[in-house]
Design a protein around this motif. Sequence first.
Motif, PDB file in Angstrom:
ATOM      1  N   PRO A 104     -56.466 -12.912  25.355  1.00 40.53           N
ATOM      2  CA  PRO A 104     -56.528 -11.450  25.404  1.00 40.53           C
ATOM      3  C   PRO A 104     -57.918 -10.962  25.824  1.00 40.53           C
ATOM      4  CG  PRO A 104     -56.110 -12.242  23.144  1.00 40.53           C
ATOM      5  CD  PRO A 104     -56.238 -13.435  24.016  1.00 40.53           C
ATOM      6  N   ALA A 105     -57.954  -9.761  26.371  1.00 40.23           N
ATOM      7  CA  ALA A 105     -59.241  -9.104  26.599  1.00 40.23           C
ATOM      8  C   ALA A 105     -59.901  -8.973  25.229  1.00 40.23           C
ATOM      9  CB  ALA A 105     -59.026  -7.736  27.233  1.00 40.23           C
ATOM     10  N   ASP A 106     -61.219  -9.092  25.172  1.00 42.32           N
ATOM     11  CA  ASP A 106     -61.884  -9.198  23.883  1.00 42.32           C
ATOM     12  C   ASP A 106     -63.256  -8.552  23.918  1.00 42.32           C
ATOM     13  OD1 ASP A 106     -63.273 -10.256  21.561  1.00 42.32           O
ATOM     14  OD2 ASP A 106     -61.875 -11.933  21.549  1.00 42.32           O
ATOM     15  N   THR A 107     -63.586  -7.867  22.848  1.00 40.98           N
ATOM     16  CA  THR A 107     -64.939  -7.362  22.653  1.00 40.98           C
ATOM     17  C   THR A 107     -65.413  -7.884  21.310  1.00 40.98           C
ATOM     18  OG1 THR A 107     -64.481  -5.355  23.902  1.00 40.98           O
ATOM     19  CG2 THR A 107     -66.369  -5.299  22.416  1.00 40.98           C
ATOM     20  N   LEU A 108     -66.591  -8.474  21.304  1.00 38.36           N
ATOM     21  CA  LEU A 108     -67.191  -9.020  20.088  1.00 38.36           C
ATOM     22  C   LEU A 108     -68.564  -8.399  19.938  1.00 38.36           C
ATOM     23  CD1 LEU A 108     -67.496 -11.150  17.774  1.00 38.36           C
ATOM     24  CD2 LEU A 108     -68.268 -12.749  19.545  1.00 38.36           C
ATOM     25  N   PHE A 109     -68.836  -7.814  18.769  1.00 36.97           N
ATOM     26  CA  PHE A 109     -70.166  -7.251  18.561  1.00 36.97           C
ATOM     27  C   PHE A 109     -70.569  -7.324  17.098  1.00 36.97           C
ATOM     28  CE2 PHE A 109     -67.147  -3.749  18.516  1.00 36.97           C
ATOM     29  CZ  PHE A 109     -67.525  -2.976  17.435  1.00 36.97           C
ATOM     30  N   GLN A 110     -71.871  -7.249  16.896  1.00 37.45           N
ATOM     31  CA  GLN A 110     -72.436  -7.278  15.557  1.00 37.45           C
ATOM     32  C   GLN A 110     -72.603  -5.862  15.037  1.00 37.45           C
ATOM     33  OE1 GLN A 110     -75.565 -10.120  14.722  1.00 37.45           O
ATOM     34  NE2 GLN A 110     -76.694  -8.573  13.557  1.00 37.45           N
ATOM     35  N   VAL A 111     -72.290  -5.694  13.749  1.00 33.99           N
ATOM     36  CA  VAL A 111     -72.455  -4.401  13.083  1.00 33.99           C
ATOM     37  C   VAL A 111     -73.401  -4.583  11.894  1.00 33.99           C
ATOM     38  CG1 VAL A 111     -70.185  -3.537  13.781  1.00 33.99           C
ATOM     39  CG2 VAL A 111     -70.411  -4.788  11.634  1.00 33.99           C
ATOM     40  N   ALA A 112     -73.975  -3.483  11.434  1.00 33.38           N
ATOM     41  CA  ALA A 112     -74.867  -3.542  10.277  1.00 33.38           C
ATOM     42  C   ALA A 112     -74.077  -3.843   9.002  1.00 33.38           C
ATOM     43  CB  ALA A 112     -75.632  -2.236  10.133  1.00 33.38           C
ATOM     44  N   ALA A 113     -72.864  -3.333   8.920  1.00 28.39           N
ATOM     45  CA  ALA A 113     -72.037  -3.557   7.730  1.00 28.39           C
ATOM     46  C   ALA A 113     -70.588  -3.236   8.058  1.00 28.39           C
ATOM     47  CB  ALA A 113     -72.513  -2.672   6.582  1.00 28.39           C
ATOM     48  N   LEU A 114     -69.694  -3.788   7.252  1.00 27.61           N
ATOM     49  CA  LEU A 114     -68.275  -3.465   7.338  1.00 27.61           C
ATOM     50  C   LEU A 114     -67.889  -2.668   6.094  1.00 27.61           C
ATOM     51  CD1 LEU A 114     -67.157  -6.883   8.802  1.00 27.61           C
ATOM     52  CD2 LEU A 114     -67.044  -4.669   9.962  1.00 27.61           C
ATOM     53  N   ALA A 115     -66.624  -2.363   5.913  1.00 25.51           N
ATOM     54  CA  ALA A 115     -66.187  -1.469   4.842  1.00 25.51           C
ATOM     55  C   ALA A 115     -66.580  -1.954   3.442  1.00 25.51           C
ATOM     56  CB  ALA A 115     -64.680  -1.256   4.916  1.00 25.51           C
ATOM     57  N   LYS A 116     -66.587  -3.245   3.244  1.00 27.54           N
ATOM     58  CA  LYS A 116     -66.992  -3.805   1.956  1.00 27.54           C
ATOM     59  C   LYS A 116     -68.195  -4.721   2.193  1.00 27.54           C
ATOM     60  CE  LYS A 116     -63.036  -3.036  -0.690  1.00 27.54           C
ATOM     61  NZ  LYS A 116     -62.393  -3.381  -1.916  1.00 27.54           N
ATOM     62  N   PRO A 117     -69.141  -4.745   1.265  1.00 24.07           N
ATOM     63  CA  PRO A 117     -70.372  -5.505   1.492  1.00 24.07           C
ATOM     64  C   PRO A 117     -70.182  -7.010   1.665  1.00 24.07           C
ATOM     65  CG  PRO A 117     -70.471  -4.276  -0.595  1.00 24.07           C
ATOM     66  CD  PRO A 117     -69.147  -3.996   0.026  1.00 24.07           C
ATOM     67  N   ASP A 118     -69.093  -7.566   1.119  1.00 22.98           N
ATOM     68  CA  ASP A 118     -68.892  -9.011   1.245  1.00 22.98           C
ATOM     69  C   ASP A 118     -68.054  -9.404   2.467  1.00 22.98           C
ATOM     70  OD1 ASP A 118     -66.661  -7.841   0.047  1.00 22.98           O
ATOM     71  OD2 ASP A 118     -66.348  -9.472  -1.377  1.00 22.98           O
ATOM     72  N   TRP A 119     -67.590  -8.424   3.238  1.00 21.98           N
ATOM     73  CA  TRP A 119     -66.850  -8.741   4.453  1.00 21.98           C
ATOM     74  C   TRP A 119     -67.822  -9.187   5.541  1.00 21.98           C
ATOM     75  CZ3 TRP A 119     -62.796  -4.323   5.432  1.00 21.98           C
ATOM     76  CH2 TRP A 119     -61.858  -4.320   4.395  1.00 21.98           C
ATOM     77  N   LEU A 120     -67.476 -10.278   6.233  1.00 18.49           N
ATOM     78  CA  LEU A 120     -68.305 -10.825   7.299  1.00 18.49           C
ATOM     79  C   LEU A 120     -67.703 -10.597   8.680  1.00 18.49           C
ATOM     80  CD1 LEU A 120     -69.121 -14.251   5.592  1.00 18.49           C
ATOM     81  CD2 LEU A 120     -70.486 -12.134   5.541  1.00 18.49           C
ATOM     82  N   ILE A 121     -66.405 -10.264   8.717  1.00 19.73           N
ATOM     83  CA  ILE A 121     -65.696 -10.132   9.986  1.00 19.73           C
ATOM     84  C   ILE A 121     -64.535  -9.153   9.825  1.00 19.73           C
ATOM     85  CG2 ILE A 121     -64.243 -12.135   9.438  1.00 19.73           C
ATOM     86  CD1 ILE A 121     -64.205 -12.736  12.486  1.00 19.73           C
ATOM     87  N   GLU A 122     -64.218  -8.472  10.912  1.00 17.70           N
ATOM     88  CA  GLU A 122     -63.039  -7.610  10.961  1.00 17.70           C
ATOM     89  C   GLU A 122     -62.492  -7.683  12.385  1.00 17.70           C
ATOM     90  OE1 GLU A 122     -61.733  -3.038   9.871  1.00 17.70           O
ATOM     91  OE2 GLU A 122     -63.662  -3.813   9.181  1.00 17.70           O
ATOM     92  N   ILE A 123     -61.175  -7.815  12.496  1.00 18.96           N
ATOM     93  CA  ILE A 123     -60.526  -7.985  13.798  1.00 18.96           C
ATOM     94  C   ILE A 123     -59.417  -6.945  13.947  1.00 18.96           C
ATOM     95  CG2 ILE A 123     -59.250  -9.556  15.303  1.00 18.96           C
ATOM     96  CD1 ILE A 123     -60.305 -11.869  13.539  1.00 18.96           C
ATOM     97  N   ASP A 124     -59.453  -6.164  15.023  1.00 14.43           N
ATOM     98  CA  ASP A 124     -58.316  -5.302  15.337  1.00 14.43           C
ATOM     99  C   ASP A 124     -57.730  -5.730  16.666  1.00 14.43           C
ATOM    100  OD1 ASP A 124     -59.514  -3.908  17.507  1.00 14.43           O
ATOM    101  OD2 ASP A 124     -60.195  -2.293  16.225  1.00 14.43           O
ATOM    102  N   ALA A 125     -56.532  -5.237  16.963  1.00 16.69           N
ATOM    103  CA  ALA A 125     -55.852  -5.699  18.170  1.00 16.69           C
ATOM    104  C   ALA A 125     -54.847  -4.687  18.671  1.00 16.69           C
ATOM    105  CB  ALA A 125     -55.125  -7.022  17.883  1.00 16.69           C
ATOM    106  N   VAL A 126     -54.516  -4.836  19.944  1.00  8.69           N
ATOM    107  CA  VAL A 126     -53.424  -4.112  20.578  1.00  8.69           C
ATOM    108  C   VAL A 126     -52.490  -5.184  21.139  1.00  8.69           C
ATOM    109  CG1 VAL A 126     -52.759  -2.512  22.409  1.00  8.69           C
ATOM    110  CG2 VAL A 126     -54.930  -2.182  21.182  1.00  8.69           C
ATOM    111  N   ALA A 127     -51.205  -5.012  20.893  1.00  9.27           N
ATOM    112  CA  ALA A 127     -50.221  -5.992  21.351  1.00  9.27           C
ATOM    113  C   ALA A 127     -48.995  -5.285  21.896  1.00  9.27           C
ATOM    114  CB  ALA A 127     -49.818  -6.922  20.198  1.00  9.27           C
ATOM    115  N   LEU A 128     -48.191  -6.039  22.609  1.00  8.13           N
ATOM    116  CA  LEU A 128     -46.894  -5.568  23.059  1.00  8.13           C
ATOM    117  C   LEU A 128     -45.860  -5.939  22.009  1.00  8.13           C
ATOM    118  CD1 LEU A 128     -47.081  -6.789  26.755  1.00  8.13           C
ATOM    119  CD2 LEU A 128     -47.482  -4.473  25.905  1.00  8.13           C
ATOM    120  N   THR A 129     -44.832  -5.148  21.894  1.00  6.65           N
ATOM    121  CA  THR A 129     -43.766  -5.462  20.954  1.00  6.65           C
ATOM    122  C   THR A 129     -42.616  -6.135  21.685  1.00  6.65           C
ATOM    123  OG1 THR A 129     -42.300  -4.596  19.263  1.00  6.65           O
ATOM    124  CG2 THR A 129     -42.671  -3.183  21.178  1.00  6.65           C
TER     125      THR A 129
END
Length: 131
Positions: A104-129
Amino acid sequence: MTRIERVTHDPDWYEPYKISLGIRADNLIFISGQAGIDEAGRTVGGDDVEAQARRAFHNLATVLEAAGSSLADVVRVTIMVTDMPRTLDVIIKLREEFFTEPYPADTLFQVAALAKPDWLIEIDAVALTRR
């Protein structure tokens, strides 16, 4: 007219936050950012980037299945991490494990923080059904 419906799973780990796990709009599925959490919303893996990343990919696959889709139907991925140097090789390895060509097309980037302090990664996606 566009048909829009909520994608859910039992249990729905994002229900307490008033976030849809995903939204189906006609033949597209938009998956909310999936973190390395279990079905009760607890972070898995502690400080282990690979354990959290594996769980995030697992959650992504679970929501896609609930929407009538799969990882093979993903056309776009966005991955946010809190520590790029520690995470990049893990992400490359897991992309190859969870996705197939054409990747899939992909964008990967670093953030200062996610929703919870212990989260290290978050992945969202768009797909076909497939429905």
